[in-house]
Design a protein around this motif. Structure first.
Motif, PDB file in Angstrom:
ATOM      1  N   LEU A 240      -1.245 -28.716 -60.806  1.00 46.69           N
ATOM      2  CA  LEU A 240      -0.246 -28.141 -60.044  1.00 46.69           C
ATOM      3  C   LEU A 240      -0.028 -27.162 -58.920  1.00 46.69           C
ATOM      4  O   LEU A 240      -1.059 -26.492 -58.748  1.00 46.69           O
ATOM      5  N   LEU A 241       0.742 -26.653 -58.313  1.00 44.40           N
ATOM      6  CA  LEU A 241       0.697 -25.926 -57.190  1.00 44.40           C
ATOM      7  C   LEU A 241       0.348 -24.523 -57.368  1.00 44.40           C
ATOM      8  O   LEU A 241      -0.725 -24.116 -56.853  1.00 44.40           O
ATOM      9  N   LEU A 242       0.576 -23.735 -58.499  1.00 43.19           N
ATOM     10  CA  LEU A 242       0.212 -22.742 -58.800  1.00 43.19           C
ATOM     11  C   LEU A 242      -1.322 -22.347 -59.300  1.00 43.19           C
ATOM     12  O   LEU A 242      -2.049 -21.789 -59.102  1.00 43.19           O
ATOM     13  N   TYR A 243      -1.406 -23.898 -60.202  1.00 40.82           N
ATOM     14  CA  TYR A 243      -3.199 -23.879 -60.269  1.00 40.82           C
ATOM     15  C   TYR A 243      -3.931 -24.220 -59.177  1.00 40.82           C
ATOM     16  O   TYR A 243      -5.109 -23.685 -59.147  1.00 40.82           O
ATOM     17  N   HIS A 244      -3.434 -24.853 -58.241  1.00 43.49           N
ATOM     18  CA  HIS A 244      -4.221 -25.134 -56.944  1.00 43.49           C
ATOM     19  C   HIS A 244      -4.487 -23.911 -56.399  1.00 43.49           C
ATOM     20  O   HIS A 244      -5.590 -23.765 -55.640  1.00 43.49           O
ATOM     21  N   LEU A 245      -3.225 -23.012 -56.147  1.00 45.52           N
ATOM     22  CA  LEU A 245      -3.555 -21.689 -55.752  1.00 45.52           C
ATOM     23  C   LEU A 245      -4.408 -20.756 -56.281  1.00 45.52           C
ATOM     24  O   LEU A 245      -5.232 -20.250 -55.596  1.00 45.52           O
ATOM     25  N   TYR A 246      -4.407 -20.827 -57.641  1.00 42.68           N
ATOM     26  CA  TYR A 246      -5.525 -20.088 -58.285  1.00 42.68           C
ATOM     27  C   TYR A 246      -7.099 -20.466 -58.115  1.00 42.68           C
ATOM     28  O   TYR A 246      -7.665 -19.587 -57.757  1.00 42.68           O
ATOM     29  N   PHE A 252     -12.806 -20.613 -55.186  1.00 43.32           N
ATOM     30  CA  PHE A 252     -13.201 -20.724 -53.847  1.00 43.32           C
ATOM     31  C   PHE A 252     -13.440 -19.687 -53.198  1.00 43.32           C
ATOM     32  O   PHE A 252     -13.856 -19.699 -52.240  1.00 43.32           O
ATOM     33  N   TRP A 253     -12.396 -18.555 -53.453  1.00 39.37           N
ATOM     34  CA  TRP A 253     -12.446 -17.473 -52.740  1.00 39.37           C
ATOM     35  C   TRP A 253     -12.207 -17.599 -51.220  1.00 39.37           C
ATOM     36  O   TRP A 253     -12.506 -16.812 -50.357  1.00 39.37           O
ATOM     37  N   ASP A 254     -11.271 -18.515 -51.198  1.00 41.42           N
ATOM     38  CA  ASP A 254     -10.540 -18.633 -49.713  1.00 41.42           C
ATOM     39  C   ASP A 254      -9.199 -18.102 -49.639  1.00 41.42           C
ATOM     40  O   ASP A 254      -8.002 -18.875 -50.229  1.00 41.42           O
ATOM     41  N   THR A 255      -9.134 -16.721 -49.812  1.00 38.72           N
ATOM     42  CA  THR A 255      -8.005 -16.017 -49.854  1.00 38.72           C
ATOM     43  C   THR A 255      -7.078 -16.234 -48.875  1.00 38.72           C
ATOM     44  O   THR A 255      -5.799 -16.196 -48.985  1.00 38.72           O
ATOM     45  N   ALA A 256      -7.528 -16.523 -47.520  1.00 39.56           N
ATOM     46  CA  ALA A 256      -6.610 -16.728 -46.597  1.00 39.56           C
ATOM     47  C   ALA A 256      -5.735 -18.039 -46.665  1.00 39.56           C
ATOM     48  O   ALA A 256      -4.251 -18.291 -46.671  1.00 39.56           O
ATOM     49  N   TYR A 257      -6.339 -19.028 -47.168  1.00 30.18           N
ATOM     50  CA  TYR A 257      -5.792 -20.429 -47.320  1.00 30.18           C
ATOM     51  C   TYR A 257      -4.724 -19.891 -48.604  1.00 30.18           C
ATOM     52  O   TYR A 257      -3.574 -20.827 -48.775  1.00 30.18           O
ATOM     53  N   ALA A 258      -5.172 -19.377 -49.672  1.00 30.11           N
ATOM     54  CA  ALA A 258      -4.431 -19.111 -50.738  1.00 30.11           C
ATOM     55  C   ALA A 258      -3.191 -18.204 -50.410  1.00 30.11           C
ATOM     56  O   ALA A 258      -2.056 -18.644 -50.899  1.00 30.11           O
ATOM     57  N   SER A 259      -3.081 -17.580 -49.370  1.00 26.58           N
ATOM     58  CA  SER A 259      -1.990 -16.807 -48.795  1.00 26.58           C
ATOM     59  C   SER A 259      -1.095 -17.695 -48.196  1.00 26.58           C
ATOM     60  O   SER A 259       0.209 -17.753 -48.283  1.00 26.58           O
ATOM     61  N   ALA A 260      -1.728 -18.498 -47.481  1.00 27.85           N
ATOM     62  CA  ALA A 260      -0.881 -19.553 -46.740  1.00 27.85           C
ATOM     63  C   ALA A 260       0.050 -20.397 -47.809  1.00 27.85           C
ATOM     64  O   ALA A 260       1.109 -20.678 -47.905  1.00 27.85           O
ATOM     65  N   ILE A 261      -0.697 -21.021 -48.842  1.00 30.07           N
ATOM     66  CA  ILE A 261       0.183 -21.760 -49.797  1.00 30.07           C
ATOM     67  C   ILE A 261       1.098 -20.768 -50.648  1.00 30.07           C
ATOM     68  O   ILE A 261       2.165 -21.267 -50.950  1.00 30.07           O
TER      69      ILE A 261
END
Length: 287
Positions: A240-246, A252-261
């Protein structure tokens, strides 16, 4: 002086709101336009690259589709079940207090505990569900390990937990209705279904709007059950979206991509909530 005193009273709450709500939101939007800092490499401006990567990410779109199916099932089913339970326990029936407590119990349980309970139900070979299906002569099945059933299993858990919470709001609303309405309907010979459809349901619409807003938000913020039950598997069938965000931000420590999501997810939820409150609110009040 009175105005200064009032602002001083509000100051602690304003500081907490700004520090833990407004600033993190603004910071997340800013971080979505930078690269993720890694080691000695600082974050650099990348513009819309994170959003382009999100559009090209097949796992993201898989999570979107899964979340739409998940929300499309949990929202109407949990609300409908909650309303049915509230109508039942609002009647004068034996054991009404026990039924109310039983329906509300899943709500007060921690989400991690709920997921672990249902993990035992779904366990292959010796789980409770497997024990029941074996009595019917059905072959064993890995409910959480099958792409066809993994998402449905998580959906059932979410409905079971949320329905009791929404029931409380419907029950409170039902108890505020004037008893003379039921008496008048009985004198006129109206059936229970007609009374519900023509009287109770219109009067419950403001409560339904409130419950609907919460159900939509809950439908897109599910992560605990996914983490315990399936970890998004098998083959992203239950991600799910929030788990993918997690996973993007903390695995994966890609905080920038996580911020975009996060920006996209919050923006969509905010838009839906504003539509429900400012557009649907004008249609739900019974006059």
């Amino acid at each position: 002086m009175t105005r200064i005193y009032a602002w001083l009273l509000l100051l602690p709450a304003l500081v907490l709101l700004a520090a833990f709500t407004h600033w993190p939101a603004v910071s997340t939007v800013i971080d979505s336009f930078f690269s993720a800092p890694k080691g000695a490499r600082k974050a650099v401006w990348v513009g819309l690259d994170n959003y382009r990567g999100m559009v090209e990410d097949p796992v993201f779109w898989k999570a979107v589709v899964n979340n739409l199916w998940f929300a499309g099932a949990t929202i109407p089913l949990s609300i409908g079940l909650a309303l049915a339970m509230a109508l039942w326990v609002n009647e004068r029936i034996a054991g009404r207090t026990f039924l109310r407590m039983a329906y509300f119990t899943p709500t007060v349980l921690p989400m991690i505990a709920v997921a672990n309970i249902w993990l035992f139900f779904y366990t292959p070979q010796y789980g409770l569900l497997e024990q029941f299906t074996s009595l019917l002569g059905l072959p064993p099945h890995n409910w959480l390990g099958d792409q066809r059933t993994a998402l449905a299993c998580i959906t059932v858990v979410a409905i079971w937990k949320e329905a009791g919470f929404f029931m409380i709001f419907y029950l409170a609303a039902l108890q505020t209705l004037n008893p003379s309405l039921r008496e008048a309907a009985a004198i006129e010979g109206a059936s229970r279904w007609y009374f519900f459809r023509r009287v109770q349901w219109p009067l419950l619409m403001p409560t339904t709007l409130f419950v609907l807003v919460n159900a939509v938000i809950n439908g897109f913020r599910m992560v605990d059950h996914v983490f315990i039950l399936t970890r998004g598997g098998p083959d992203n069938a239950s991600v799910l979206l929030l788990y993918h965000l997690y996973e993007v931000g903390f695995k994966f420590w890609d905080t920038a991509y996580a911020s975009a999501i996060t920006v996209v997810l919050v923006g969509v939820l905010a838009s839906v909530s504003l539509f429900q409150v400012f557009v649907l609110d004008k249609r739900v009040h019974y006059k």
